[in-house]
Write a protein that holds these residues in place. Structure first.
Motif, PDB file in Angstrom:
ATOM      1  N   ARG A   3       3.823  50.872 -28.613  1.00  0.00           N
ATOM      2  CA  ARG A   3       4.316  49.473 -28.734  1.00  0.00           C
ATOM      3  C   ARG A   3       3.018  48.317 -28.736  1.00  0.00           C
ATOM      4  NH1 ARG A   3       9.223  50.215 -26.133  1.00  0.00           N
ATOM      5  NH2 ARG A   3      10.075  50.720 -27.941  1.00  0.00           N
ATOM      6  N   GLN A   4       3.533  47.294 -29.508  1.00  0.00           N
ATOM      7  CA  GLN A   4       2.627  45.827 -30.113  1.00  0.00           C
ATOM      8  C   GLN A   4       3.745  45.091 -29.956  1.00  0.00           C
ATOM      9  OE1 GLN A   4       0.476  47.502 -33.621  1.00  0.00           O
ATOM     10  NE2 GLN A   4      -1.168  46.812 -32.968  1.00  0.00           N
ATOM     11  N   CYS A   5       2.835  43.755 -28.993  1.00  0.00           N
ATOM     12  CA  CYS A   5       3.691  42.539 -28.834  1.00  0.00           C
ATOM     13  C   CYS A   5       3.260  41.316 -29.862  1.00  0.00           C
ATOM     14  CB  CYS A   5       4.361  41.886 -27.534  1.00  0.00           C
ATOM     15  SG  CYS A   5       4.947  40.794 -27.323  1.00  0.00           S
ATOM     16  N   LYS A  18      -1.348  38.374 -31.732  1.00  0.00           N
ATOM     17  CA  LYS A  18      -1.457  39.430 -31.465  1.00  0.00           C
ATOM     18  C   LYS A  18      -1.559  38.954 -29.328  1.00  0.00           C
ATOM     19  CE  LYS A  18      -2.721  44.270 -30.950  1.00  0.00           C
ATOM     20  NZ  LYS A  18      -3.501  45.647 -31.585  1.00  0.00           N
ATOM     21  N   HIS A  21      -1.107  44.928 -23.943  1.00  0.00           N
ATOM     22  CA  HIS A  21      -0.332  44.908 -23.028  1.00  0.00           C
ATOM     23  C   HIS A  21      -1.130  44.379 -21.227  1.00  0.00           C
ATOM     24  CE1 HIS A  21       1.979  47.162 -20.457  1.00  0.00           C
ATOM     25  NE2 HIS A  21       0.848  47.731 -20.028  1.00  0.00           N
ATOM     26  N   ALA A  49       2.215  40.085 -22.276  1.00  0.00           N
ATOM     27  CA  ALA A  49       3.248  41.456 -22.629  1.00  0.00           C
ATOM     28  C   ALA A  49       3.557  41.999 -21.773  1.00  0.00           C
ATOM     29  CB  ALA A  49       2.822  41.187 -24.256  1.00  0.00           C
ATOM     30  N   ASP A  50       4.753  42.511 -21.105  1.00  0.00           N
ATOM     31  CA  ASP A  50       4.596  44.000 -20.880  1.00  0.00           C
ATOM     32  C   ASP A  50       5.513  44.668 -21.829  1.00  0.00           C
ATOM     33  OD1 ASP A  50       5.332  46.385 -19.403  1.00  0.00           O
ATOM     34  OD2 ASP A  50       6.098  45.165 -17.171  1.00  0.00           O
ATOM     35  N   CYS A  51       4.546  45.950 -22.590  1.00  0.00           N
ATOM     36  CA  CYS A  51       5.278  46.892 -23.811  1.00  0.00           C
ATOM     37  C   CYS A  51       5.713  48.018 -23.294  1.00  0.00           C
ATOM     38  CB  CYS A  51       3.858  46.755 -24.414  1.00  0.00           C
ATOM     39  SG  CYS A  51       2.640  45.165 -25.636  1.00  0.00           S
ATOM     40  N   GLU A  52       6.034  48.227 -22.182  1.00  0.00           N
ATOM     41  CA  GLU A  52       6.970  49.446 -21.239  1.00  0.00           C
ATOM     42  C   GLU A  52       8.161  48.716 -21.015  1.00  0.00           C
ATOM     43  OE1 GLU A  52       4.575  50.187 -18.004  1.00  0.00           O
ATOM     44  OE2 GLU A  52       2.477  51.280 -19.282  1.00  0.00           O
ATOM     45  N   CYS A  54       8.894  45.951 -22.501  1.00  0.00           N
ATOM     46  CA  CYS A  54       9.759  44.794 -23.318  1.00  0.00           C
ATOM     47  C   CYS A  54       9.461  43.638 -23.397  1.00  0.00           C
ATOM     48  CB  CYS A  54      10.757  45.545 -24.770  1.00  0.00           C
ATOM     49  SG  CYS A  54      10.114  47.135 -25.598  1.00  0.00           S
ATOM     50  N   HIS A  83      12.476  41.005 -27.047  1.00  0.00           N
ATOM     51  CA  HIS A  83      12.193  40.587 -28.198  1.00  0.00           C
ATOM     52  C   HIS A  83      13.540  39.892 -28.948  1.00  0.00           C
ATOM     53  CE1 HIS A  83      11.780  42.798 -32.281  1.00  0.00           C
ATOM     54  NE2 HIS A  83      13.154  42.745 -32.139  1.00  0.00           N
ATOM     55  N   PHE A 100       8.278  42.599 -30.641  1.00  0.00           N
ATOM     56  CA  PHE A 100       8.208  43.798 -29.937  1.00  0.00           C
ATOM     57  C   PHE A 100       7.870  44.867 -31.331  1.00  0.00           C
ATOM     58  CE2 PHE A 100       8.437  42.050 -25.733  1.00  0.00           C
ATOM     59  CZ  PHE A 100       7.378  42.876 -25.500  1.00  0.00           C
TER      60      PHE A 100
END
Length: 526
Positions: A3-5, A18, A21, A49-52, A54, A83, A100
């Motif tokens: 996953r990206q943010c 961008k 993470h 960002a915490d992509c885990e 979200c 998000h 996200f």
């Protein structure tokens, strides 16, 4: 899939930023964001960002406040957002969205957003807290348009353009287009082509942006009959609309009514489509929403040298819907309209009251009853009512159905010979047209009476428009016919050979409440 943010600008004025993470990213005045405002620091806000999970931790750093969903954030405070959250680099300005990719589970995101107030620990009053919760719920339940989209309703009766970035809302800021948001470059009243336009006021974009930043959905409602009658090609007009929206640089949803019926202002059709189909099932708050347009019924020289407004379509639409109304000068320039002279509609359908049936219309003797009145004045309804209430002792001859008065006269003679009374359903405006019937009655040795419909021209035009909107089985009548009737009309008198002249007021009768509600609205533009 990893996953990206991203931090995406709502107006797409720059590429998404961008957010890797667990890496702190600073955003502010820079070439990347294209923000040149000196009140915005170069490191205005930090984001991690915490992509885990979200979620994104944001920390306002600038001297001037940043914002979250319209409310100021404390400098150096820490907030966790999800998000779809709206981050304002400067409070109420430079709005960006946390996204996200792929997006988190919708239900999980919904629950997380509802816990946002407790997690962020923002010190606000209960009143503001309630407002934030309402706006958060709105964000959860709606989705933002990701691309420019064109649609049509009722085979092109309405065209709808939804610009990228449009988002549904409980609050609607609706505007007319011509003479309100744009004006012609040529200086002519009507544009010479689809390129003959410019933004009407220097303040237009900024004023729209202010409303957009305040959570309003910006909407255009425009009558465009030249598309419907073929004088303007829809594909060319689509380019014009896209150009206007791009120039204003605000996400806007545009509704174009191309016909003359239910969707054309002041009839409520375009608004009904907006409310029922194009607002993600969000109810519209009619107290905070508003409509702005230049067709306000202002008379000539309402301001020095200004021409009268071409119609009242805009202000009457607002009255039909119960919306607060502004003229363009009032909304964009701050002018007062307190002492501006305006005209009023000749016919107010809200004031019309039911009238009892006049039993004197039914005679005990065999007769010829001649109806006199405008097209749309209620003659046909009255004739059918007489037939029903008389127990079918009367029959009707109608010129609209038979074509000529000669055919009507021939049929009337047969019916009278059979012992029937006859109702002549025709306009019969002058002595000459009525003399045919008094002469026939005399030859047939029956009495001849006249039922004079008291319906005014404006009222009859309203009825004609109502028939068109409700798609009733009636021949639509051009306004020229109404004018011809008025020019020919001579008040009927007993000297013409009538035994009696009965004045008949229009009687309201509806099959359902929805029909009555429509009838009670202003349907005419003038």
């Amino acid at each position: 899939m990893i996953r990206q943010c991203f931090l995406r600008c709502l107006l797409d004025s720059h590429a998404p930023v961008k957010l890797p993470h667990n890496v702190e990213v600073f955003v502010g005045r820079s070439k990347v964001t294209k923000i040149k405002d000196q009140s915005c620091s170069r490191q205005q806000i930090s984001l991690k960002a915490d992509c885990e999970e979200c979620e994104v931790e944001i920390k306002p750093l600038g001297i001037n406040p940043s914002g979250l969903d319209g409310f100021a954030l404390k400098r150096n405070g820490k907030y966790k957002v999800k998000h779809g959250s709206r981050i304002e680099i400067l409070l109420n300005s430079y709005i960006h969205i946390i996204e996200f990719d792929p997006p988190p589970d919708k239900e999980s995101n919904k629950n997380n957003n509802k816990r946002k107030l407790e997690e962020e620990k923002i010190e606000i009053s209960p009143r503001k807290k309630s407002k934030i919760q309402s706006e958060l719920d709105q964000t959860i339940n709606t989705k933002e348009a990701m691309n420019n989209v064109w649609e049509d309703v009722d085979k092109g009766e309405v065209y709808i353009f939804t610009a990228k970035g449009v988002k549904s809302s409980h609050k609607i800021a609706a505007f007319d287009m011509d003479g309100t948001l744009i004006k012609t470059k040529s200086g002519k009243v009507h544009p010479v082509d689809t390129n003959d336009w410019q933004i009407a006021y220097p303040q237009t974009s900024q004023k729209l942006l202010e409303k957009f930043n305040d959570g309003y959905k910006i909407v255009i409602l425009s009558n465009q009959s030249p598309i419907g009658n073929g004088r303007v090609k829809i594909e060319e007009f689509k380019k014009k609309i896209e150009g206007i929206v791009a120039k204003l640089n605000i996400p806007i949803q545009v509704f174009l009514a191309t016909g003359k019926g239910f969707y054309r202002k002041p009839a409520p059709g375009m608004w009904k489509v907006l409310a029922e189909q194009k607002n993600d099932n969000l109810s519209i708050n009619m107290d905070t929403s508003f409509y702005c347009g230049d067709a306000a019924g202002r008379i000539a020289n309402w301001a020095p040298g200004r021409k009268k407004d071409h119609s009242m379509a805009d202000i009457l639409l607002a009255k039909n819907l119960g919306l607060k109304f502004y003229t363009p000068e009032q909304f964009f320039l701050g002018h007062s309209i307190a002492n501006i002279p305006t005209s009023k509609p000749e016919f107010n359908p809200k004031e019309l009251k039911p009238e009892p049936f006049n039993e004197a219309l039914i005679s005990k003797e065999k007769e010829l009853l001649v109806l006199v009145g405008f097209p749309g004045s209620g003659k046909s309804f009255l004739a059918k009512e007489i037939v029903k209430r008389s127990g079918n002792k009367y029959s009707i001859v109608c010129r609209d159905e038979m074509g000529t008065w000669q055919k009507c006269a021939s049929e009337a003679s047969k019916l009278l010979q059979q012992g029937k009374s006859v109702i002549v359903d025709s306009t019969n405006p002058d002595k000459e047209s009525r003399a045919r019937w008094t002469s026939l009655a005399k030859n047939m040795n029956v009495q001849c009476r006249c039922a004079r419909m008291m319906t005014t021209k404006a009222h009859a035009l309203h009825n004609n428009k109502f028939r068109e909107i409700m798609k009733m089985k009636h021949v639509q009548v051009n306004e020229i016919i109404f004018n011809t009737y008025k020019s020919k009309f001579v008040e009927p008198s007993l000297a013409e050979g009538f035994q009696e002249i009965i004045q008949v007021k229009f009687n309201l009768c509806f099959d359902d409440k929805e029909s009555e509600n429509m009838y009670r609205m202003y349907l005419l533009e003038k």
